[in-house]
Scaffold this motif. Structure first.
Motif, PDB file in Angstrom:
ATOM      1  N   MET A  22     -11.700  -9.290   3.163  1.00  0.00           N
ATOM      2  CA  MET A  22     -10.796  -8.557   4.047  1.00  0.00           C
ATOM      3  C   MET A  22      -9.702  -9.506   4.544  1.00  0.00           C
ATOM      4  N   ILE A  23      -8.452  -9.078   4.345  1.00  0.00           N
ATOM      5  CA  ILE A  23      -7.326  -9.936   4.728  1.00  0.00           C
ATOM      6  C   ILE A  23      -6.527  -9.257   5.836  1.00  0.00           C
ATOM      7  N   PRO A  24      -6.610  -9.767   7.062  1.00  0.00           N
ATOM      8  CA  PRO A  24      -5.852  -9.145   8.165  1.00  0.00           C
ATOM      9  C   PRO A  24      -4.349  -9.238   7.903  1.00  0.00           C
ATOM     10  N   THR A  25      -3.660  -8.122   8.039  1.00  0.00           N
ATOM     11  CA  THR A  25      -2.226  -8.095   7.731  1.00  0.00           C
ATOM     12  C   THR A  25      -1.443  -7.289   8.766  1.00  0.00           C
ATOM     13  N   VAL A  26      -0.141  -7.560   8.793  1.00  0.00           N
ATOM     14  CA  VAL A  26       0.771  -6.661   9.499  1.00  0.00           C
ATOM     15  C   VAL A  26       1.245  -5.615   8.491  1.00  0.00           C
ATOM     16  N   PHE A  27       1.779  -4.528   8.994  1.00  0.00           N
ATOM     17  CA  PHE A  27       2.220  -3.442   8.120  1.00  0.00           C
ATOM     18  C   PHE A  27       3.609  -3.022   8.581  1.00  0.00           C
ATOM     19  N   ILE A  28       4.611  -3.288   7.732  1.00  0.00           N
ATOM     20  CA  ILE A  28       5.992  -3.044   8.149  1.00  0.00           C
ATOM     21  C   ILE A  28       6.796  -2.343   7.061  1.00  0.00           C
ATOM     22  N   SER A  29       7.877  -1.714   7.470  1.00  0.00           N
ATOM     23  CA  SER A  29       8.734  -1.056   6.497  1.00  0.00           C
ATOM     24  C   SER A  29       9.633  -2.115   5.850  1.00  0.00           C
ATOM     25  N   PRO A  48       0.858  -1.180   0.000  1.00  0.00           N
ATOM     26  CA  PRO A  48       0.000   0.000   0.000  1.00  0.00           C
ATOM     27  C   PRO A  48       0.895   1.231   0.000  1.00  0.00           C
ATOM     28  N   ASP A  49       0.448   2.320  -0.588  1.00  0.00           N
ATOM     29  CA  ASP A  49       1.251   3.529  -0.549  1.00  0.00           C
ATOM     30  C   ASP A  49       1.295   3.998   0.898  1.00  0.00           C
ATOM     31  N   ALA A  50       2.444   3.813   1.508  1.00  0.00           N
ATOM     32  CA  ALA A  50       2.527   4.015   2.956  1.00  0.00           C
ATOM     33  C   ALA A  50       2.869   5.447   3.334  1.00  0.00           C
ATOM     34  N   SER A  51       3.094   6.293   2.332  1.00  0.00           N
ATOM     35  CA  SER A  51       3.719   7.570   2.663  1.00  0.00           C
ATOM     36  C   SER A  51       2.872   8.454   3.564  1.00  0.00           C
ATOM     37  N   SER A  52       1.548   8.267   3.567  1.00  0.00           N
ATOM     38  CA  SER A  52       0.800   9.165   4.441  1.00  0.00           C
ATOM     39  C   SER A  52       0.390   8.536   5.760  1.00  0.00           C
ATOM     40  N   PHE A  53       0.893   7.352   6.065  1.00  0.00           N
ATOM     41  CA  PHE A  53       0.672   6.820   7.406  1.00  0.00           C
ATOM     42  C   PHE A  53       1.816   7.250   8.307  1.00  0.00           C
ATOM     43  N   PRO A  54       1.507   7.504   9.578  1.00  0.00           N
ATOM     44  CA  PRO A  54       2.577   7.959  10.453  1.00  0.00           C
ATOM     45  C   PRO A  54       3.644   6.879  10.647  1.00  0.00           C
ATOM     46  N   SER A  55       4.878   7.301  10.614  1.00  0.00           N
ATOM     47  CA  SER A  55       5.964   6.353  10.825  1.00  0.00           C
ATOM     48  C   SER A  55       6.955   6.886  11.844  1.00  0.00           C
ATOM     49  N   GLY A  56       6.682   8.076  12.376  1.00  0.00           N
ATOM     50  CA  GLY A  56       7.593   8.639  13.373  1.00  0.00           C
ATOM     51  C   GLY A  56       8.991   8.820  12.837  1.00  0.00           C
ATOM     52  N   ALA A  82      13.768  -5.245  24.085  1.00  0.00           N
ATOM     53  CA  ALA A  82      14.854  -5.866  23.321  1.00  0.00           C
ATOM     54  C   ALA A  82      14.951  -7.353  23.665  1.00  0.00           C
ATOM     55  N   LYS A  83      14.861  -7.659  24.948  1.00  0.00           N
ATOM     56  CA  LYS A  83      14.989  -9.045  25.396  1.00  0.00           C
ATOM     57  C   LYS A  83      13.867  -9.922  24.824  1.00  0.00           C
ATOM     58  N   THR A  84      12.691  -9.339  24.660  1.00  0.00           N
ATOM     59  CA  THR A  84      11.548 -10.106  24.150  1.00  0.00           C
ATOM     60  C   THR A  84      11.416  -9.970  22.626  1.00  0.00           C
ATOM     61  N   HIS A  85      12.342  -9.250  22.014  1.00  0.00           N
ATOM     62  CA  HIS A  85      12.340  -9.034  20.555  1.00  0.00           C
ATOM     63  C   HIS A  85      11.060  -8.375  20.046  1.00  0.00           C
ATOM     64  N   VAL A  86      10.494  -7.497  20.839  1.00  0.00           N
ATOM     65  CA  VAL A  86       9.239  -6.856  20.430  1.00  0.00           C
ATOM     66  C   VAL A  86       9.513  -5.529  19.710  1.00  0.00           C
ATOM     67  N   GLY A 111      12.060  -3.717   7.941  1.00  0.00           N
ATOM     68  CA  GLY A 111      11.591  -4.588   9.008  1.00  0.00           C
ATOM     69  C   GLY A 111      11.001  -3.894  10.226  1.00  0.00           C
ATOM     70  N   GLU A 112      11.004  -2.565  10.261  1.00  0.00           N
ATOM     71  CA  GLU A 112      10.417  -1.901  11.427  1.00  0.00           C
ATOM     72  C   GLU A 112       8.898  -1.944  11.329  1.00  0.00           C
ATOM     73  N   ALA A 113       8.274  -2.185  12.473  1.00  0.00           N
ATOM     74  CA  ALA A 113       6.810  -2.245  12.501  1.00  0.00           C
ATOM     75  C   ALA A 113       6.222  -0.851  12.323  1.00  0.00           C
ATOM     76  N   LEU A 114       5.242  -0.736  11.427  1.00  0.00           N
ATOM     77  CA  LEU A 114       4.544   0.534  11.256  1.00  0.00           C
ATOM     78  C   LEU A 114       3.104   0.408  11.742  1.00  0.00           C
ATOM     79  N   ASP A 115       2.840  -0.637  12.510  1.00  0.00           N
ATOM     80  CA  ASP A 115       1.461  -0.905  12.925  1.00  0.00           C
ATOM     81  C   ASP A 115       1.424  -1.459  14.339  1.00  0.00           C
ATOM     82  N   TYR A 116       0.256  -1.918  14.758  1.00  0.00           N
ATOM     83  CA  TYR A 116       0.094  -2.541  16.074  1.00  0.00           C
ATOM     84  C   TYR A 116       0.234  -4.053  16.023  1.00  0.00           C
TER      85      TYR A 116
END
Ligand code: ADP
Ligand code: MG
Length: 729
Positions: free
Chosen positions: A165-172, A129-137, A575-579, A175-180
């Motif tokens: 509808m397909i539930p997905t993760v959203f990442i850069s 998806p065009d991710a440019s307008s979602f917040p990425s901090g 870090a220890k839990t790799h979250v 590999g950085e998470a851009l979602d919950y």
């Protein structure tokens, strides 16, 4: 809106008949999951080897190969097209509110000048998806510009309208998470691994531990016509002004009261649609505040429960409109009455039972129970500030610390029986708890079995309460994504269990037998985490002082609470839990501060407009009427009598002047405060400025607006009042 128009709207509401809710001919047990590609459908629509592979992917996290994905997509397409589906979308949870989706049609060129319906494994598994307008901090500028969404097979696809509808993760791409969802899945994996290792100390056969979540969603319903006449509700989800209704919740007559017909129709419609989407709705009732209600499903595995909560929130809004309502999920839509939260009931279970379940008959079971309780408390104790940060937001801040759940201090209520058990264990000397191997483990804890029976001393003021077989994290905001709290909690518990296991292993290595080692560490931890345990009144001032003495986090300023994510303890735990990596935490904090600022900024703008364009003109008009009257009285009565007769009006004229002057002057200051804050460079500092200068000014001005509401002729007052918003149903 003039009063007559306002009442016309109210009249409309009364005229509205309860909507006809189509009654399905089937029973819920029959239509449950009708629009979900669940195991039953998978079995029917997938070839046997593909089905077996998918079960392995879902249950055991096995890797998904492309041929399997293609075959699954083909089966899904067949099923979906039978339901009239034409589009697919990856459905994800960006760091804004709610969910995001981008629809693509099934249609493709067939190469012969026509079209075919096509859906491939690749489309199912990954999209960009065009991710440019979602917040990425700032993650994307620092790392990589593109983001992609990837299918989460653990949450089944479903059909909404004409879309699969397909539930997905959203990442850069780096590999950085851009979602919950991505970090949630990591936290759940961490807690599974850590809890399985600990559970195996008691039951060697345990293979997997599942984290459960049962959310209770509170919400308000407001008549659509009245809602439309409140620009503040429309734009910010809450009333920025409005005097208390003469009657609000003081009679406590709404809680568990009978549900009004129009509301029942809404609830029934919502429940049917939710059940069809596989959300196991179970409970519905009136809440404490007028026009406030609650919906709760049966608990589910946490990842699925989070998706279902996101889905139900959007469903609630949609179904409400069909019934002439607007559904308010804001944590504090109305001052002076209770706000809305989302209790997160949390537990861990194995395939054989719930680990937090009050124990069975054996000493081994008892010790297992105590271990998981105590290590959960250790997690909450170590990370109480972080857990608060996980639920804080500009909107939830209205509940936080404001004499309703949750207090701005995280502590845990255990109840008498469990407290006694822990005290007993802590105080008993080693000799008394004579242990001779597993079989003869004499853990004398007679009180425990009563827990299940006597679970009535519930403490409503506790943000993290033990309720029999689970903990109830009550501080979560009603419009929040539960994932934020569930990431922090599950990761923190994973860390506590890892740490616990390391210490137990050390003792075992030193020659202590397993159960003695467990007992030693548990008793030590009961002592350590004692400060988190509090069964008293969480709203009292004494508790604030006591909590500070105990070293618990008492900060209530939202932008400062967010800092807790960057504490060493938090960074190390994640870090220890790799979250999360530290860079991810930093980026996410930037987004949190920015969101905080924007929320208050929007409120302040709308508030200023309302003051200047709605309130001041109306107050001035009414004041002119009064002045006119004073003049006329003077014309027809002798002067002494005239002043007597006009005393009241003169007083009102003076009051109106002083209120309007205050409002006008301070709206100017409000604009200036915003200007100053907007010039601040850092997101954190800007958010703090909004908290310290902009938000309090709005509160001060509001006081005067609400006073005017009491004075000005009701006929002229431009906004629907609380008594209408809260009691028309
Ligand atoms: P109350 O309002 O008294 O807290 P409700 O019945 O409204 O209780 O909601 C309780 C929620 O807790 C439900 O979603 C229920 O499924 C869930 N729940 C029950 N047992 C567990 C458990 N072991 N783990 C997680 N959630 C649970
Ligand atoms: Mg509850």
């Amino acid at each position: 809106m003039s009063a007559s128009l306002r009442f016309a709207v109210v009249g409309e509401a009364f005229k509205k008949q309860p909507m006809d809710v189509p009654t399905p001919s089937e029973r819920p047990s029959e239509y449950f999951g009708k629009y979900v590609f669940d195991r039953k459908k998978m079995y029917k629509y997938l070839p046997a080897p593909v089905y077996a592979k998918m079960i392995d992917v879902i249950d055991n996290g096995a890797a998904l190969d492309m041929p399997t994905a293609d075959a699954v997509a083909e089966g899904m397409k067949r099923w979906a097209m039978e339901l009239g589906v034409t589009h697919i979308t990856h459905w994800f949870q960006p760091l804004t509110e709610g969910t995001a989706e981008k629809h693509d049609g099934f249609v493709e060129h067939d190469g012969k000048g026509g079209m075919v319906e096509e859906f491939t494994g690749k489309q199912l598994v990954q999209q960009e998806p065009d991710a440019s307008s979602f917040p990425s901090g700032g993650i994307r500028s620092t790392f990589e510009a593109r983001g992609y969404s990837a299918w989460d097979p653990a949450s089944p696809v479903f059909v909404l309208g004409d879309t699969l509808m397909i539930p997905t993760v959203f990442i850069s791409y780096t590999g950085e998470a851009l979602d919950y969802k991505a970090p949630l899945k990591k936290a759940l994996h961490a807690v599974d691994k850590a809890a399985t290792a600990v559970a195996q100390l008691f039951y060697p056969d345990v293979q997997k531990v599942v984290s459960n979540l049962g959310w209770e969603q509170e919400y308000f319903l407001v008549d659509e016509g009245l809602y439309a006449a409140r620009p503040d509700l429309l734009m910010t989800g809450r009333t920025l002004m409005g005097h208390d209704s003469a009657k609000n919740q003081q009679m406590d007559d709404h809680y568990f009261g009978s549900i009004p017909d129009r509301v029942v129709a809404f609830m029934r419609d919502l429940e049917i649609q939710a059940l069809e989407l596989g959300i196991p709705c179970k409970t519905r009732h009136n809440e404490v505040a007028p026009n406030q209600f609650e919906l709760a499903p049966i608990f589910e595995e946490t990842n699925l429960a989070v998706d279902h909560n996101m889905l139900i929130m959007s469903l609630m809004k949609r179904v409400a409109r069909k019934h002439g309502f607007r559904c308010l999920l804001h944590e504090k839509p109305f001052a002076g009455v209770n706000g809305s939260g989302k209790h997160n009931n949390w537990s861990l279970s194995t395939d054989t039972g719930i680990l937090l379940h009050a124990p069975g008959k054996t000493a081994l079971d008892n010790l297992r129970f105590v271990t998981f309780i105590v290590e959960t408390l250790m997690a909450v104790y170590r990370h109480n500030g972080l857990l608060k940060a996980s639920i804080v937001s500009a909107t939830n801040a209205h509940r936080l610390g404001a004499n309703e759940a949750p207090p701005a201090i995280i502590s845990s209520f255990l109840g008498k029986q469990l407290s006694d058990v822990l005290d007993h264990l802590e105080k008993t000397s080693d000799d008394e708890i004579a242990l001779a191997g597993k079989q003869e483990l004499r853990l004398d804890i007679p009180q425990i079995p009563e827990l299940l029976i006597d679970n009535t001393d519930r403490n409503r003021t506790s943000p993290f309460a033990f309720t029999g077989n689970r903990f109830e994290f009550r501080a979560v905001g009603s419009e929040a994504n539960c994932a934020s709290a569930m990431i922090a909690l599950n990761a923190a518990v994973a860390e506590a269990l890892m740490d616990f296991k390391e210490r137990v292993d050390q003792l075992i290595a030193d020659g202590v037998d397993t159960m003695n080692a467990v007992l030693t560490v548990v008793r030590n931890d009961i002592r350590t985490c004692r400060p988190i345990h509090f069964d008293g009144n969480g709203y009292s001032d004494e508790w604030k002082a006591e909590a500070a003495r105990r070293g618990l986090d008492t900060e209530a300023c939202a932008p400062l609470v967010i800092d807790r994510y960057l504490d060493d303890a938090s960074v190390n735990m994640f870090a220890k839990t790799h979250v999360f990596t530290k860079a991810e935490i930093q980026a996410r904090n930037e987004i949190k501060w920015d969101t905080y600022t924007k929320k208050i900024q929007i409120e302040a703008r709308i508030f200023g407009d309302l003051c200047l364009n709605h309130i001041i003109p109306v107050a001035t008009r009414y004041q002119s009427l009064l002045i006119d009257n004073v003049h006329k009285v003077k014309e027809i009565f002798p002067s002494e009598q005239a002043s007597k007769l006009s005393a009241n009006n003169l007083n009102l004229i003076g009051q109106i002047s002083s209120h309007t002057t205050f409002i006008t002057e301070n709206v100017e200051r409000l604009v200036e405060a915003r200007r100053v804050a907007n010039r601040i460079g850092g997101e954190r500092e800007k958010a703090i400025a909004y908290h310290d200068t902009v938000a309090p000014l709005m509160e001060q001005i509001r006081y005067h607006v609400d006073k005017l509401e009491l004075i000005v002729d009701d006929e002229l007052w431009p906004l629907p009042k609380y008594r209408e918003l809260l009691f028309v149903r």
